[in-house]
Design an enzyme around this catalytic site. Structure first.
Site, PDB file in Angstrom:
ATOM      1  N   ARG A   1       0.848  -1.186   0.000  1.00 12.79           N
ATOM      2  CA  ARG A   1       0.000   0.000   0.000  1.00 12.79           C
ATOM      3  C   ARG A   1       0.887   1.239   0.000  1.00 12.79           C
ATOM      4  O   ARG A   1       1.912   1.308   0.663  1.00 12.79           O
ATOM      5  CB  ARG A   1      -0.935   0.006   1.203  1.00 12.79           C
TER       6      ARG A   1
ATOM      7  N   HIS B   1      -1.076   0.579 -10.371  1.00 14.37           N
ATOM      8  CA  HIS B   1      -1.681  -0.403  -9.459  1.00 14.37           C
ATOM      9  C   HIS B   1      -2.139  -1.654 -10.223  1.00 14.37           C
ATOM     10  O   HIS B   1      -3.295  -2.055 -10.156  1.00 14.37           O
ATOM     11  CB  HIS B   1      -2.867   0.216  -8.711  1.00 14.37           C
TER      12      HIS B   1
END
Length: 303
Positions: free
Chosen positions: A225, A273
């Site tokens: 993250r 991502h």
């Protein structure tokens, strides 16, 4: 069996096809189709759902997150805390993550970044290269994906060192545990792979001080993250070339703003991502196996 699917930011058709394929007897509905009805699900399969879903659905037996990270769910004010919450455990994503990490190691470790610049300038110049397997790869975060990546790299002959808050059994590679030994862990990592989740205790864990603990010339690969890394501190370490480079797939705010200085940093690679996309059929098979356990009375919270 009544199953509700809500994944508004993805193509839900793939999940629906997999659900109908592996669970043809179930009553499966999309959240957008039942918002105004009295229909109640037993199981909710979600990825970044609306908060309203949990106000409307009051008979859920379990919630399944269609991904490994649950930070988007945890921000919802009405997420029921008394209902078991499950997240995906690899579900085919491990191999994708491994390939992404290997790419970052090879790109910087074998000097392909420099060769790209040589090509632009028409320079024929081999770079001095050391065997990547002699350089320590640090896995920061030993959840299912971190363990998989670490074990696969070990089998490929790489020297792997893992870090987590508490010991993990039967890893097959060396590990360091606890925040007191985090600096010592970082000081040994020529490649650092961030696979930590977004938690209060992991926010900006990799700050200026900790990034400075990495050996000069180290490479950061971030696929956990984005909030784990202090982006300004990372940028400084890249600009001063304390760090050789970085490959980032996750960021504190996504999508990355067009004015963000990361875009212009030459020794930084950015991807949107995509390091380990959810494998739809593998995810649904794992979820249905968990539902079967619940139906048999063996289910338990797997966050």
């Amino acid at each position: 069996m009544r199953i509700l699917l809500s994944s508004p930011l993805t193509d839900q058709g793939f999940y629906l096809d997999a659900l109908h394929k592996f669970c043809p007897y179930a009553d499966i509905r999309l959240w957008e189709d039942i918002k105004e009805s009295d229909w109640q699900a037993e199981y909710a399969l979600v990825w970044k759902p609306e908060n309203q879903l949990f106000l409307h659905q009051t008979q859920l037996r379990a919630i399944f997150n269609l991904g490994a990270g649950i930070d988007a769910l945890e921000t919802l004010p009405d997420l029921p805390l008394d209902i078991p919450l499950y997240k995906l455990r690899d579900a085919g994503m491990g191999q994708w993550m491994l390939e992404y990490v290997l790419y970052g190691m090879v790109h910087f470790g074998r000097h392909f970044d420099r060769y790209q610049n040589h090509q632009k300038r028409q320079i024929w110049q081999p770079e001095l290269t050391h065997c990547l397997q002699t350089r320590k790869v640090g896995i920061l975060g030993l959840g299912p994906l971190g363990v998989f990546v670490g074990q696969q790299l070990t089998q490929l002959g790489y020297s792997v060192l893992g870090w987590s808050r508490s010991p993990k059994p039967d890893l097959g590679f060396e590990q360091v545990n606890g925040y007191d030994d985090l600096d010592a862990f970082l000081s040994r990592c020529q490649f650092l792979v961030n696979l930590l989740p977004a938690k209060d205790e992991t926010y900006h864990l990799l700050n200026e001080h900790r990034l400075m603990q990495l050996p000069r010339g180290a490479v950061v690969i971030s696929v956990g993250r984005g909030s784990v890394i202090d982006e300004h501190a990372l940028l400084v370490q890249l600009q001063t070339q304390h760090l050789r480079g970085a490959l980032l797939d996750v960021f504190e705010h996504e999508p990355l703003a067009k004015e963000h200085p990361f875009w212009q940093q030459e020794n930084l690679l950015i991807t949107p991502h995509m390091a380990a996309p959810t494998q739809h059929e593998e995810a649904i098979k794992q979820i249905l196996a968990d539902i079967l356990d619940i139906e048999l009375g063996n289910g338990h919270n797997l966050i």
